[in-house]
Structures are given as structure tokens and as C-alpha cells.
Design a protein around this motif. Structure first.
Motif, PDB file in Angstrom:
ATOM      1  N   SER A 197       0.699  -1.278  -0.002  1.00 47.92           N
ATOM      2  CA  SER A 197      -0.004   0.171   0.018  1.00 47.92           C
ATOM      3  C   SER A 197       0.923   1.268  -0.067  1.00 47.92           C
ATOM      4  CB  SER A 197      -1.058   0.030   1.214  1.00 47.92           C
ATOM      5  OG  SER A 197      -1.779  -1.037   1.102  1.00 47.92           O
ATOM      6  N   TYR A 198       1.946   1.018   0.619  1.00 50.08           N
ATOM      7  CA  TYR A 198       3.015   2.379   0.628  1.00 50.08           C
ATOM      8  C   TYR A 198       3.658   2.673  -0.760  1.00 50.08           C
ATOM      9  CZ  TYR A 198       7.068   5.075   1.707  1.00 50.08           C
ATOM     10  OH  TYR A 198       7.790   6.220   1.730  1.00 50.08           O
ATOM     11  N   LEU A 199       3.640   1.624  -1.488  1.00 51.42           N
ATOM     12  CA  LEU A 199       4.149   1.678  -2.991  1.00 51.42           C
ATOM     13  C   LEU A 199       3.079   1.878  -3.848  1.00 51.42           C
ATOM     14  CD1 LEU A 199       6.963  -0.974  -2.757  1.00 51.42           C
ATOM     15  CD2 LEU A 199       7.090   1.336  -2.647  1.00 51.42           C
ATOM     16  N   SER A 200       1.900   2.060  -3.400  1.00 54.34           N
ATOM     17  CA  SER A 200       0.493   2.522  -4.339  1.00 54.34           C
ATOM     18  C   SER A 200       0.210   1.055  -4.927  1.00 54.34           C
ATOM     19  CB  SER A 200       0.888   3.491  -5.343  1.00 54.34           C
ATOM     20  OG  SER A 200       1.119   4.683  -4.485  1.00 54.34           O
ATOM     21  N   ALA A 201       0.767  -0.172  -4.562  1.00 58.31           N
ATOM     22  CA  ALA A 201       0.470  -1.293  -5.297  1.00 58.31           C
ATOM     23  C   ALA A 201      -0.725  -2.355  -4.438  1.00 58.31           C
ATOM     24  CB  ALA A 201       1.822  -2.223  -5.606  1.00 58.31           C
ATOM     25  N   GLY A 202      -1.104  -1.581  -3.433  1.00 58.39           N
ATOM     26  CA  GLY A 202      -1.949  -2.541  -2.500  1.00 58.39           C
ATOM     27  C   GLY A 202      -3.268  -1.615  -2.389  1.00 58.39           C
ATOM     28  N   ILE A 203      -3.818  -1.316  -1.231  1.00 57.53           N
ATOM     29  CA  ILE A 203      -5.254  -0.762  -1.110  1.00 57.53           C
ATOM     30  C   ILE A 203      -4.634   0.652  -1.472  1.00 57.53           C
ATOM     31  CG2 ILE A 203      -6.767  -0.026   0.578  1.00 57.53           C
ATOM     32  CD1 ILE A 203      -6.688  -3.016   0.206  1.00 57.53           C
ATOM     33  N   ASN A 204      -5.533   1.261  -2.481  1.00 58.26           N
ATOM     34  CA  ASN A 204      -5.271   3.033  -2.938  1.00 58.26           C
ATOM     35  C   ASN A 204      -6.272   3.537  -2.147  1.00 58.26           C
ATOM     36  OD1 ASN A 204      -3.270   1.974  -4.469  1.00 58.26           O
ATOM     37  ND2 ASN A 204      -4.582   1.583  -6.425  1.00 58.26           N
ATOM     38  N   PRO A 205      -5.952   4.815  -1.904  1.00 60.44           N
ATOM     39  CA  PRO A 205      -6.809   5.933  -1.607  1.00 60.44           C
ATOM     40  C   PRO A 205      -7.882   6.016  -2.551  1.00 60.44           C
ATOM     41  CG  PRO A 205      -4.388   6.758  -1.676  1.00 60.44           C
ATOM     42  CD  PRO A 205      -4.530   5.397  -2.279  1.00 60.44           C
ATOM     43  N   PRO A 206      -9.279   6.444  -1.791  1.00 60.32           N
ATOM     44  CA  PRO A 206      -9.420   6.942  -0.574  1.00 60.32           C
ATOM     45  C   PRO A 206      -9.612   5.798   0.372  1.00 60.32           C
ATOM     46  CG  PRO A 206     -11.588   7.093  -1.872  1.00 60.32           C
ATOM     47  CD  PRO A 206     -10.672   6.545  -3.012  1.00 60.32           C
ATOM     48  N   THR A 207      -9.745   4.524  -0.018  1.00 59.84           N
ATOM     49  CA  THR A 207      -9.466   3.645   1.165  1.00 59.84           C
ATOM     50  C   THR A 207      -8.334   3.735   2.000  1.00 59.84           C
ATOM     51  OG1 THR A 207     -10.826   2.350  -0.138  1.00 59.84           O
ATOM     52  CG2 THR A 207     -10.035   1.112   1.634  1.00 59.84           C
ATOM     53  N   ALA A 208      -8.771   3.829   3.307  1.00 53.64           N
ATOM     54  CA  ALA A 208      -7.378   3.887   4.293  1.00 53.64           C
ATOM     55  C   ALA A 208      -6.675   2.446   4.524  1.00 53.64           C
ATOM     56  CB  ALA A 208      -8.040   4.491   5.746  1.00 53.64           C
ATOM     57  N   SER A 209      -5.540   2.658   4.595  1.00 56.74           N
ATOM     58  CA  SER A 209      -4.673   1.623   4.983  1.00 56.74           C
ATOM     59  C   SER A 209      -3.539   1.994   5.757  1.00 56.74           C
ATOM     60  CB  SER A 209      -4.373   0.407   3.875  1.00 56.74           C
ATOM     61  OG  SER A 209      -3.120   0.970   3.352  1.00 56.74           O
ATOM     62  N   LEU A 210      -2.944   1.188   6.433  1.00 57.35           N
ATOM     63  CA  LEU A 210      -1.999   1.791   7.331  1.00 57.35           C
ATOM     64  C   LEU A 210      -0.706   2.103   6.422  1.00 57.35           C
ATOM     65  CD1 LEU A 210      -1.807  -0.949  10.297  1.00 57.35           C
ATOM     66  CD2 LEU A 210      -3.174   1.309  10.159  1.00 57.35           C
ATOM     67  N   GLY A 211      -0.552   1.326   5.228  1.00 60.04           N
ATOM     68  CA  GLY A 211       0.416   1.661   4.418  1.00 60.04           C
ATOM     69  C   GLY A 211       0.399   2.911   3.651  1.00 60.04           C
ATOM     70  N   ASN A 212      -0.914   3.207   3.021  1.00 57.03           N
ATOM     71  CA  ASN A 212      -1.083   4.387   2.454  1.00 57.03           C
ATOM     72  C   ASN A 212      -1.188   5.820   3.314  1.00 57.03           C
ATOM     73  OD1 ASN A 212      -3.835   4.802   2.971  1.00 57.03           O
ATOM     74  ND2 ASN A 212      -4.372   3.326   1.139  1.00 57.03           N
TER      75      ASN A 212
END
Length: 230
Positions: free
Chosen positions: A163-178
């Protein structure tokens, strides 16, 4: 303020609400992907360890390939060909995380297949599938149960990485990585935007690891592997 105990993000959304939702996403990913990867890995290890021959060679070569893959790079490649969302993260983690439990179960089955209860089942005419299901699978269950919290902790960290690398859960959905990715541009004047989700990731992984240590401490066969049981 009292309305926003952890403040707001750069778009004025409650950081606490997003943190709670991000933890929920991490738990869903950890539990579901952990279950699927362990079931697939255990099945591969059981069949490869018992049937041997071409089946063993084929399954274990796939396992070796899975162990050799660079997880982050492979995850980015898989993410590039799938649509964004929770399902994509679960599929990526399942595809990348099944090989290690497969190797663990394979080694344990090699140790068990020469034991008397397996030979007795074969002497009584039980088929291979019956022996795997009724005699071998129950013996590796406790080992997989003790390993599953470690696998879940790894899934939490890996989901945050994707998610931090924009390859997981993408905004606007919240995840700890993004949340960490979004908050890092404001870290100089509001470090809590990065610190809060980072501490949540640490807390989740530690919680899963402590569950695993507790399982090993209360299991006579695995107690020697746990520092809680010493």
C-alpha cells in the motif's frame, strides 16, 4: 481537539477514524491471506512428501521457485496486471506466501511417512489420499497452527509495504501503508501522521507474534520452541 484526538490528515479527515479502518483492513488481509496460503502450502507439502516421485519433483520445484522470488518485486508485477482493491492484496500475498509452509510441511511429512502408523495404514490397504487426510494431516496441524501467527504478522507488514508503494490498497480507502505514504510529506510539522500508523503496524505484528508464542507455550510438542514456555 476532543472531536479529533489524533488530529486530521491533509484533507481534513479524522486520523483516528482512518487508523481504525486501516487496522480493520490489515486484519482482514492477514486472516484471509494467512488461511489461504497455509491451506495451499500444507496441501502441496503433504502430497509432495507422501507420494514422492514425479509428484514430489513437480510440486517442490514450484515451491523452490516461490521461495526464490523477491517478494516485493513479484508483488509489484502481480499488482500491475490486477485491478486495485482488497482482493488484489489477498491474491498477491497468497501467491507469494504459500511456498514456505509447503516446505515446512514437506519436511515434516518426510519424517512421518516412515512411522509405524503410516505403514500400518498402508498394510491395511488404505489409499494414499486416505493416509494423507486421516494420518498425516492431523500431525502437521499443530505445526501449522503455531506457524500461522508468524505468517499473519508477515502479511500485515507486506500489505503495508504494497500500500505504501501504491500497489495495494489505494486511496481513498484507508490502510496503514497508504496513511504513511500520504503523511510523510507533513512529517516535519505533524509526525503523528506517520507515527500513528507505524505504531499500529508494529502493534499488530507484535500481537500476532505473541499469539504464536502462546500457542507454542501451551502445546507440549512445541513448548521447547517458545520463549514463553521456558
Amino acid at each position: 481537539s476532543g472531536r479529533y484526538p489524533l488530529g486530521t490528515d491533509l484533507l481534513g479527515r479524522s486520523e483516528l477514524a482512518r487508523l481504525v479502518y486501516g487496522i480493520r483492513v490489515s486484519l482482514i488481509v492477514a486472516i484471509v491471506s494467512n488461511a489461504t496460503s497455509i491451506v495451499i502450502g500444507a496441501a502441496v507439502g503433504l502430497f509432495a512428501g507422501y507420494f514422492r516421485g514425479p509428484v514430489e519433483q513437480l510440486l517442490m520445484r514450484f515451491t523452490d521457485i516461490g521461495l526464490a522470488l523477491p517478494y516485493t518485486l513479484a508483488g509489484l508485477v502481480i499488482a500491475a496486471v490486477m485491478s486495485a482493491g482488497l482482493t488484489r492484496v489477498i491474491v498477491i500475498i497468497t501467491v507469494l506466501f504459500w511456498s514456505y509452509p509447503a516446505r515446512l510441511v514437506y519436511g515434516e511429512v518426510l519424517r512421518l511417512r516412515s512411522r509405524g502408523f503410516v505403514e500400518a495404514g498402508e498394510a491395511m490397504g488404505a489409499g494414499g489420499l486416505t493416509i494423507v487426510r486421516r494420518h498425516l494431516a492431523p500431525h502437521v496441524t499443530s505445526m501449522m497452527l503455531a506457524y500461522s501467527p508468524l505468517n499473519a504478522a508477515s502479511a500485515v507488514a507486506f500489505e503495508a509495504t504494497l500500500s505504501y508503494l501504491s500497489a495495494g490498497i489505494n486511496p481513498p480507502t484507508a490502510s496503514l501503508g497508504n496513511m504513511i505514504s500520504d503523511g510523510q510529506i507533513a512529517i516535519s510539522y505533524d509526525p503523528l501522521l506517520v507515527l500513528a500508523p507505524g505504531l499500529a503496524i508494529m502493534g499488530l505484528t507484535l500481537a500476532f507474534l505473541l499469539v504464536g508464542e502462546g500457542i507454542k507455550a501451551f502445546n507440549p510438542d512445541l513448548r521447547r520452541l517458545s520463549w514463553l514456555g521456558r
